[in-house]
Each structure stands twice: as C-alpha cells, then as structure tokens.
Design a protein around this motif. Structure first.
Motif, PDB file in Angstrom:
ATOM      1  N   VAL A 196       0.870  -1.176   0.000  1.00 49.85           N
ATOM      2  CA  VAL A 196       0.000   0.000   0.000  1.00 49.85           C
ATOM      3  C   VAL A 196       0.903   1.221   0.000  1.00 49.85           C
ATOM      4  O   VAL A 196       1.978   1.203   0.600  1.00 49.85           O
ATOM      5  CB  VAL A 196      -0.930  -0.009   1.234  1.00 49.85           C
ATOM      6  N   TYR A 197       0.494   2.284  -0.667  1.00 47.14           N
ATOM      7  CA  TYR A 197       1.379   3.440  -0.779  1.00 47.14           C
ATOM      8  C   TYR A 197       0.621   4.762  -0.653  1.00 47.14           C
ATOM      9  O   TYR A 197      -0.601   4.822  -0.822  1.00 47.14           O
ATOM     10  CB  TYR A 197       2.150   3.410  -2.102  1.00 47.14           C
ATOM     11  N   ALA A 198       1.408   5.794  -0.366  1.00 45.62           N
ATOM     12  CA  ALA A 198       0.910   7.173  -0.368  1.00 45.62           C
ATOM     13  C   ALA A 198       2.052   8.073  -0.789  1.00 45.62           C
ATOM     14  O   ALA A 198       3.203   7.841  -0.411  1.00 45.62           O
ATOM     15  CB  ALA A 198       0.400   7.574   1.012  1.00 45.62           C
ATOM     16  N   TYR A 199       1.746   9.084  -1.591  1.00 46.35           N
ATOM     17  CA  TYR A 199       2.763  10.081  -1.902  1.00 46.35           C
ATOM     18  C   TYR A 199       2.104  11.425  -2.162  1.00 46.35           C
ATOM     19  O   TYR A 199       0.887  11.508  -2.367  1.00 46.35           O
ATOM     20  CB  TYR A 199       3.662   9.661  -3.068  1.00 46.35           C
ATOM     21  N   ALA A 200       2.917  12.463  -2.110  1.00 44.81           N
ATOM     22  CA  ALA A 200       2.440  13.831  -2.296  1.00 44.81           C
ATOM     23  C   ALA A 200       3.100  14.442  -3.521  1.00 44.81           C
ATOM     24  O   ALA A 200       4.279  14.197  -3.803  1.00 44.81           O
ATOM     25  CB  ALA A 200       2.756  14.676  -1.066  1.00 44.81           C
ATOM     26  N   TYR A 201       2.344  15.259  -4.241  1.00 38.14           N
ATOM     27  CA  TYR A 201       2.886  16.041  -5.356  1.00 38.14           C
ATOM     28  C   TYR A 201       2.391  17.476  -5.244  1.00 38.14           C
ATOM     29  O   TYR A 201       1.184  17.695  -5.170  1.00 38.14           O
ATOM     30  CB  TYR A 201       2.446  15.467  -6.692  1.00 38.14           C
ATOM     31  N   PRO A 202       3.313  18.450  -5.218  1.00 40.29           N
ATOM     32  CA  PRO A 202       4.762  18.274  -5.116  1.00 40.29           C
ATOM     33  C   PRO A 202       5.143  17.801  -3.711  1.00 40.29           C
ATOM     34  O   PRO A 202       4.376  17.956  -2.762  1.00 40.29           O
ATOM     35  CB  PRO A 202       5.311  19.660  -5.410  1.00 40.29           C
ATOM     36  N   LEU A 203       6.340  17.256  -3.573  1.00 40.06           N
ATOM     37  CA  LEU A 203       6.780  16.707  -2.295  1.00 40.06           C
ATOM     38  C   LEU A 203       7.082  17.851  -1.321  1.00 40.06           C
ATOM     39  O   LEU A 203       7.921  18.700  -1.604  1.00 40.06           O
ATOM     40  CB  LEU A 203       8.039  15.861  -2.500  1.00 40.06           C
ATOM     41  N   PHE A 208       9.985  13.934   4.752  1.00 37.51           N
ATOM     42  CA  PHE A 208      10.654  12.824   5.429  1.00 37.51           C
ATOM     43  C   PHE A 208      10.871  13.074   6.925  1.00 37.51           C
ATOM     44  O   PHE A 208      11.508  12.265   7.596  1.00 37.51           O
ATOM     45  CB  PHE A 208      11.985  12.521   4.742  1.00 37.51           C
ATOM     46  N   ASP A 209      10.325  14.178   7.423  1.00 36.47           N
ATOM     47  CA  ASP A 209      10.424  14.466   8.859  1.00 36.47           C
ATOM     48  C   ASP A 209       9.155  14.088   9.611  1.00 36.47           C
ATOM     49  O   ASP A 209       9.135  14.132  10.846  1.00 36.47           O
ATOM     50  CB  ASP A 209      10.712  15.957   9.084  1.00 36.47           C
ATOM     51  N   ILE A 210       8.109  13.729   8.899  1.00 37.57           N
ATOM     52  CA  ILE A 210       6.845  13.446   9.584  1.00 37.57           C
ATOM     53  C   ILE A 210       6.931  12.111  10.314  1.00 37.57           C
ATOM     54  O   ILE A 210       7.690  11.211   9.936  1.00 37.57           O
ATOM     55  CB  ILE A 210       5.645  13.445   8.606  1.00 37.57           C
ATOM     56  N   GLY A 211       6.164  11.971  11.369  1.00 34.95           N
ATOM     57  CA  GLY A 211       6.093  10.705  12.080  1.00 34.95           C
ATOM     58  C   GLY A 211       5.164   9.737  11.358  1.00 34.95           C
ATOM     59  O   GLY A 211       4.107  10.145  10.852  1.00 34.95           O
ATOM     60  N   PRO A 222      12.407   3.590  -6.448  1.00 33.77           N
ATOM     61  CA  PRO A 222      12.586   4.576  -7.511  1.00 33.77           C
ATOM     62  C   PRO A 222      11.646   5.778  -7.426  1.00 33.77           C
ATOM     63  O   PRO A 222      11.643   6.621  -8.312  1.00 33.77           O
ATOM     64  CB  PRO A 222      12.296   3.750  -8.768  1.00 33.77           C
ATOM     65  N   TRP A 223      10.814   5.862  -6.403  1.00 33.86           N
ATOM     66  CA  TRP A 223       9.956   7.028  -6.196  1.00 33.86           C
ATOM     67  C   TRP A 223       9.912   7.333  -4.705  1.00 33.86           C
ATOM     68  O   TRP A 223      10.215   6.481  -3.869  1.00 33.86           O
ATOM     69  CB  TRP A 223       8.540   6.773  -6.751  1.00 33.86           C
ATOM     70  N   LYS A 224       9.557   8.568  -4.379  1.00 27.59           N
ATOM     71  CA  LYS A 224       9.543   9.025  -2.988  1.00 27.59           C
ATOM     72  C   LYS A 224       8.122   9.019  -2.447  1.00 27.59           C
ATOM     73  O   LYS A 224       7.220   9.631  -3.031  1.00 27.59           O
ATOM     74  CB  LYS A 224      10.157  10.430  -2.883  1.00 27.59           C
ATOM     75  N   LEU A 254      -0.005  15.118   5.775  1.00 27.42           N
ATOM     76  CA  LEU A 254       0.516  15.590   4.483  1.00 27.42           C
ATOM     77  C   LEU A 254      -0.320  16.744   3.929  1.00 27.42           C
ATOM     78  O   LEU A 254       0.220  17.694   3.366  1.00 27.42           O
ATOM     79  CB  LEU A 254       0.538  14.431   3.495  1.00 27.42           C
ATOM     80  N   ALA A 255      -1.622  16.672   4.086  1.00 30.98           N
ATOM     81  CA  ALA A 255      -2.474  17.748   3.576  1.00 30.98           C
ATOM     82  C   ALA A 255      -2.141  19.075   4.233  1.00 30.98           C
ATOM     83  O   ALA A 255      -2.155  20.141   3.588  1.00 30.98           O
ATOM     84  CB  ALA A 255      -3.951  17.390   3.782  1.00 30.98           C
ATOM     85  N   SER A 256      -1.822  19.039   5.525  1.00 32.35           N
ATOM     86  CA  SER A 256      -1.500  20.279   6.233  1.00 32.35           C
ATOM     87  C   SER A 256      -0.154  20.852   5.812  1.00 32.35           C
ATOM     88  O   SER A 256       0.092  22.045   6.009  1.00 32.35           O
ATOM     89  CB  SER A 256      -1.498  20.027   7.749  1.00 32.35           C
ATOM     90  N   GLN A 257       0.731  20.034   5.236  1.00 36.54           N
ATOM     91  CA  GLN A 257       2.053  20.494   4.815  1.00 36.54           C
ATOM     92  C   GLN A 257       2.079  21.027   3.388  1.00 36.54           C
ATOM     93  O   GLN A 257       3.045  21.690   2.988  1.00 36.54           O
ATOM     94  CB  GLN A 257       3.066  19.353   4.924  1.00 36.54           C
TER      95      GLN A 257
END
Length: 259
Positions: A196-203, A208-211, A222-224, A254-257
């Motif tokens: 299962v995955y989740a990612y944000a665009y733009p990053l 990478f600091d979130i808990g 190959p992807w972040k 992620l939405a808040s960032q």
C-alpha cells in the motif's frame, strides 16, 4: 479474516496484469476521455475488474475467481473466454471475437498488447489475489469516503496494475495541481512484493520528517513516498480497519504540509 500470503504468484500476477490490459484497451476504445485519464481505469468488483457499462450498455469483466474474461452483451447473453492457454495476443483475439460473435464488435489499439508468452495462471493464487484486492479496495474506499474536496475515482490502472485515487488540495489536474495519491500495488520495479502506498505532489520539504505509524516506512527509490508492506498486513486479523486508521492520519499530516 487475514489477507492471503500471495507467495509464488509472480506468473499469475503477470497473467492477470496482461489480461487487465486487454480489458482496459476495450474500455478505452468505448469511453470518452475523462479528467485525469479515468477512462483508462477499471472498477473493482467482488469477483474481479470490470469496464463498467460501455457505450452499448455491454461490459467486460476480468473474473479472478473463474480466471476468465467475461463479456456480457446488451441483451444479457454471456460469453466466457478462459485465460489459461492463451498469450496476451491470442486472448485479445478471443475477446474481440466473442464481442463480434455477439454482434457488438470493438476496434481497439493493439500496439501495447503484444505479449506472446503463454499466460501461466494458478487458480488458487488468482482467486486469493481477487479477494485481497477487494479487501484493500474496501479500506481505501472508506478512507476516501472520509475526505473532503476534489478526488478522482478509486480504480485499477491496467498499465501499472495498481489501485489508487487522488485527493486534490486545490484544482483537479494531476499534472499541475497539488495532490495526494493513495493506492495498492501488487508489486512494481524496485518493490517486487505487494504494498500500500501514499505520496504527495509536489513533495513537501518536510516530507521525510513526519512521524509514521507502526508498519509504515518511507520509500526513496525509484519514487519518494510512504509504503505499508502487504506482508506486514498479512499478520493482522483486522487489517482493513488498521489500514484505514493508518492512512487517515497520513492524509491529515501531508495535507497540512502542502501549499
């Protein structure tokens, strides 16, 4: 009920993937273009992957329980094309012939349906994957149901064979507007096991600091993004609700960032 292990199933996964591409090509030929390429996607059902109603109210189903592509014509007659003993090329021929015989021929782009290896499929593995896909679809659908704003449908993409949906911070164009993607992949380049995955665009700069909750980890190549390994989920008795409870806080953080 726990998830099946899905071990030693690579050949079955590849066969189902190629069959999904055949079904997806028919859908693409019959559905008008939709935002964010949704016309290319397939719908998850209890028994497999469906085109949904096409322009003539007929439809195709990749039935993972029967390991067959099933064409239902507008009049209701059913034509079953078993996957076993076909190549992707010959399966395409057989599906198109079934549609022609039913009086509803389809003209599709066959440029990417070129597989000539025999489709090797284990019935038990195909059935187990169908059950796993439907279970994870249920978790993702419940997460999607809790979100507000613009979202794409929760569908399977025949190209990559992953299930996903997009949530947009603003706008509704994945190539330009900030969004989050949540999904399930049966395996991909660099990540051969399902996840299962989740990612944000733009990053976000602080991505990478979130808990992260237990069971989730960052992926950088190959992807972040964020990965929850399927093999970890198989050890849980209540994986559907655990996954839902993991993904919603990831969304909120992620939405808040995002800008």
């Amino acid at each position: 009920m726990s998830l099946p292990a899905l071990q030693d199933w690579d050949a079955t996964r590849n066969a189902l993937h190629q069959a999904a591409q055949v079904v997806g090509a028919v859908r693409k030929s019959r559905i008008n273009a939709l935002p964010n390429y949704a016309h290319l996607g397939l719908f998850v059902t209890k028994s497999g992957l469906s085109t949904g109603a096409l322009t003539e109210e007929d439809h195709l189903l990749l039935d993972m329980q029967q390991q067959a592509v099933i064409y239902t014509c507008p009049a209701g007659s059913i034509h079953v094309v078993p996957i076993r003993d076909h190549t992707q090329v010959s399966l395409t021929d057989a599906v198109l012939q079934a549609m022609t015989d039913a009086g509803h021929p389809a003209s599709i782009d066959r440029s990417k349906l070129t597989g000539t290896d025999l489709l090797s499929i284990r019935p038990d593995a195909a059935s187990q994957y169908g059950n796993a896909l439907y279970s994870l679809y249920s978790s993702l659908a419940r997460v999607r149901g809790r979100l507000m704003g613009s979202m794409s449908p929760l569908i399977v993409w025949p190209h990559g064979f992953d299930l996903s949906f997009l949530w947009f911070k603003r706008g509704f164009e994945e190539r330009t507007d900030p969004h989050l993607n949540f999904g399930f992949s049966p395996g991909s380049t660099g990540l051969p096991r399902p996840y299962v995955y989740a990612y944000a665009y733009p990053l976000p700069a602080t991505f990478f600091d979130i808990g992260l909750p237990e069971g989730a980890r960052f992926n950088t190549d190959p992807w972040k993004g964020i990965v929850i390994d399927y093999d970890w989920l198989t050890g849980l008795d209540d994986h559907e609700h655990v996954l839902e409870d993991m993904l919603y806080p990831i969304y909120a953080t992620l939405a808040s960032q995002m800008e």
